[in-house]
Design a protein around this motif. Structure first.
Motif, mmCIF file in Angstrom:
data_model
loop_
_atom_site.group_PDB
_atom_site.id
_atom_site.type_symbol
_atom_site.label_atom_id
_atom_site.label_comp_id
_atom_site.label_asym_id
_atom_site.label_seq_id
_atom_site.Cartn_x
_atom_site.Cartn_y
_atom_site.Cartn_z
ATOM 1 N N PRO A 100 10.096 -0.924 -4.185
ATOM 2 C CA PRO A 100 10.982 -1.760 -3.365
ATOM 3 C C PRO A 100 10.316 -2.678 -2.332
ATOM 4 O O PRO A 100 10.810 -3.789 -2.110
ATOM 5 C CB PRO A 100 11.879 -0.724 -2.671
ATOM 6 N N ASN A 101 9.210 -2.266 -1.702
ATOM 7 C CA ASN A 101 8.586 -3.177 -0.726
ATOM 8 C C ASN A 101 8.126 -4.454 -1.403
ATOM 9 O O ASN A 101 8.249 -5.552 -0.848
ATOM 10 C CB ASN A 101 7.391 -2.509 -0.032
ATOM 11 N N ASN A 149 -3.020 3.950 -1.918
ATOM 12 C CA ASN A 149 -3.662 2.906 -2.711
ATOM 13 C C ASN A 149 -2.918 1.585 -2.555
ATOM 14 O O ASN A 149 -1.761 1.560 -2.154
ATOM 15 C CB ASN A 149 -3.675 3.279 -4.194
ATOM 16 N N TYR A 150 -3.624 0.512 -2.880
ATOM 17 C CA TYR A 150 -3.001 -0.808 -2.934
ATOM 18 C C TYR A 150 -2.492 -1.079 -4.349
ATOM 19 O O TYR A 150 -3.144 -0.678 -5.330
ATOM 20 C CB TYR A 150 -4.026 -1.897 -2.660
ATOM 21 N N TYR A 151 -1.355 -1.812 -4.414
ATOM 22 C CA TYR A 151 -0.832 -2.297 -5.690
ATOM 23 C C TYR A 151 -0.361 -3.728 -5.458
ATOM 24 O O TYR A 151 0.312 -3.982 -4.453
ATOM 25 C CB TYR A 151 0.393 -1.495 -6.138
ATOM 26 N N GLY A 152 -0.650 -4.650 -6.354
ATOM 27 C CA GLY A 152 -0.189 -6.020 -6.144
ATOM 28 C C GLY A 152 -0.061 -6.816 -7.426
ATOM 29 O O GLY A 152 -0.693 -6.508 -8.437
ATOM 30 N N THR A 153 0.779 -7.856 -7.359
ATOM 31 C CA THR A 153 1.025 -8.743 -8.502
ATOM 32 C C THR A 153 0.205 -10.019 -8.342
ATOM 33 O O THR A 153 0.472 -10.802 -7.439
ATOM 34 C CB THR A 153 2.522 -9.131 -8.552
ATOM 35 N N PRO A 154 -0.798 -10.228 -9.207
ATOM 36 C CA PRO A 154 -1.568 -11.477 -9.115
ATOM 37 C C PRO A 154 -0.669 -12.679 -9.430
ATOM 38 O O PRO A 154 -0.027 -12.722 -10.480
ATOM 39 C CB PRO A 154 -2.667 -11.313 -10.171
ATOM 40 N N ARG A 155 -0.619 -13.610 -8.490
ATOM 41 C CA ARG A 155 0.300 -14.739 -8.585
ATOM 42 C C ARG A 155 0.019 -15.629 -9.811
ATOM 43 O O ARG A 155 0.940 -15.967 -10.555
ATOM 44 C CB ARG A 155 0.129 -15.584 -7.312
ATOM 45 N N ALA A 156 -1.249 -15.966 -10.029
ATOM 46 C CA ALA A 156 -1.594 -16.915 -11.095
ATOM 47 C C ALA A 156 -1.167 -16.382 -12.467
ATOM 48 O O ALA A 156 -0.626 -17.124 -13.292
ATOM 49 C CB ALA A 156 -3.094 -17.207 -11.081
ATOM 50 N N GLN A 157 -1.392 -15.085 -12.682
ATOM 51 C CA GLN A 157 -1.044 -14.479 -13.967
ATOM 52 C C GLN A 157 0.473 -14.526 -14.198
ATOM 53 O O GLN A 157 0.943 -14.888 -15.285
ATOM 54 C CB GLN A 157 -1.539 -13.027 -14.001
ATOM 55 N N ALA A 201 0.870 -1.178 0.000
ATOM 56 C CA ALA A 201 0.000 0.000 0.000
ATOM 57 C C ALA A 201 0.902 1.221 0.000
ATOM 58 O O ALA A 201 1.767 1.344 0.866
ATOM 59 C CB ALA A 201 -0.887 -0.006 1.232
ATOM 60 N N HIS A 202 0.785 2.074 -1.002
ATOM 61 C CA HIS A 202 1.513 3.343 -1.003
ATOM 62 C C HIS A 202 0.709 4.369 -1.781
ATOM 63 O O HIS A 202 -0.169 4.013 -2.564
ATOM 64 C CB HIS A 202 2.938 3.197 -1.557
ATOM 65 N N ALA A 203 1.014 5.652 -1.530
ATOM 66 C CA ALA A 203 0.267 6.757 -2.144
ATOM 67 C C ALA A 203 -1.246 6.548 -1.967
ATOM 68 O O ALA A 203 -2.027 6.783 -2.877
ATOM 69 C CB ALA A 203 0.629 6.915 -3.626
#
Ligand code: 5GP
Length: 186
Positions: free
Chosen positions: A102-103, A78-86, A74-76
């Motif tokens: 970096p996190n 908002n949440y940002y994440g990499t979907p594992r399956a994709q 979570a930064h700025a």
């Protein structure tokens, strides 16, 4: 089948990651881009499923609870994440590029120790500020926030595998492609 590796590309907002990644994918067609999920609203021109998957906070938190992210942050506000399956599906076709901060990069290193982590630096802080301003769509307080965040992000470069300077995007893209060929393809 041989699997492609995860290639993490980090660098401050305005450093030109998008341009460099675009050149890399034009030059090497087996590279693919991991499309992140985010709760931030789309910017003009951004397309669902191309730049991001735009989801609600509830949906994102549901995906966290289900363990669907390879990494997230979570930064700025908002949440940002990499979907594992994709990411895993794309890895069957070749190296997968992740444009993450970096996190998230740290989480990828833990989850996939053979991932290659590359940090892109601007030629100078003055140049970074100039590039942020030249977008013309960022309010002044946002520019100051991004510069503060940029300083923190750049301090993290020491634990990346490689640090490259984006002086000229094509040269920078070629340098990263060579790193991939020399190390990640092995
Ligand atoms: P922007 O909102 O400008 O598209 O991205 C802001 C920052 O979020 C960038 O530094 C970008 O690298 C990072 N980011 C984008 N997607 C992800 C993600 O899936 N995970 C993490 N940890 N950071 C991301």
């Amino acid at each position: 089948m041989r699997k492609g590796k995860l290639i993490v590309i980090s660098g401050a907002s305005g450093v030109g990651k998008g341009t460099v990644l675009g050149i890399m994918m034009q030059k090497r067609h087996d590279l693919s881009f991991s499309v992140s999920a985010t709760t931030r609203p789309p910017r003009p021109g951004e397309k669902e499923g191309v730049h991001y998957y735009f989801v609600t906070k509830e949906r994102f938190e549901d995906m966290i609870a289900r363990g669907e992210f390879l990494e997230y942050d979570a930064h700025a506000a908002n949440y940002y994440g990499t979907p594992r399956a994709q990411a895993e599906e794309k890895m069957s076709r070749g190296p997968v590029l992740l444009d993450i901060e970096p996190n998230g990069a740290r989480q990828v290193r833990e989850a996939a120790p053979d991932a290659m982590l590359v940090f892109i630096m601007p030629p100078s802080m003055e140049e970074l500020e100039k590039r942020l301003r030249s977008r013309g769509d960022t309010p002044e307080e946002q520019i100051q926030l991004r510069m503060t965040r940029a300083v923190w992000e750049m301090e993290q470069r020491h634990w990346y595998d490689h640090v490259v300077v984006n002086d000229i995007p094509e040269r920078c893209a070629d340098e990263i492609l060579k790193l991939i060929a020399d190390e990640a393809d092995k």
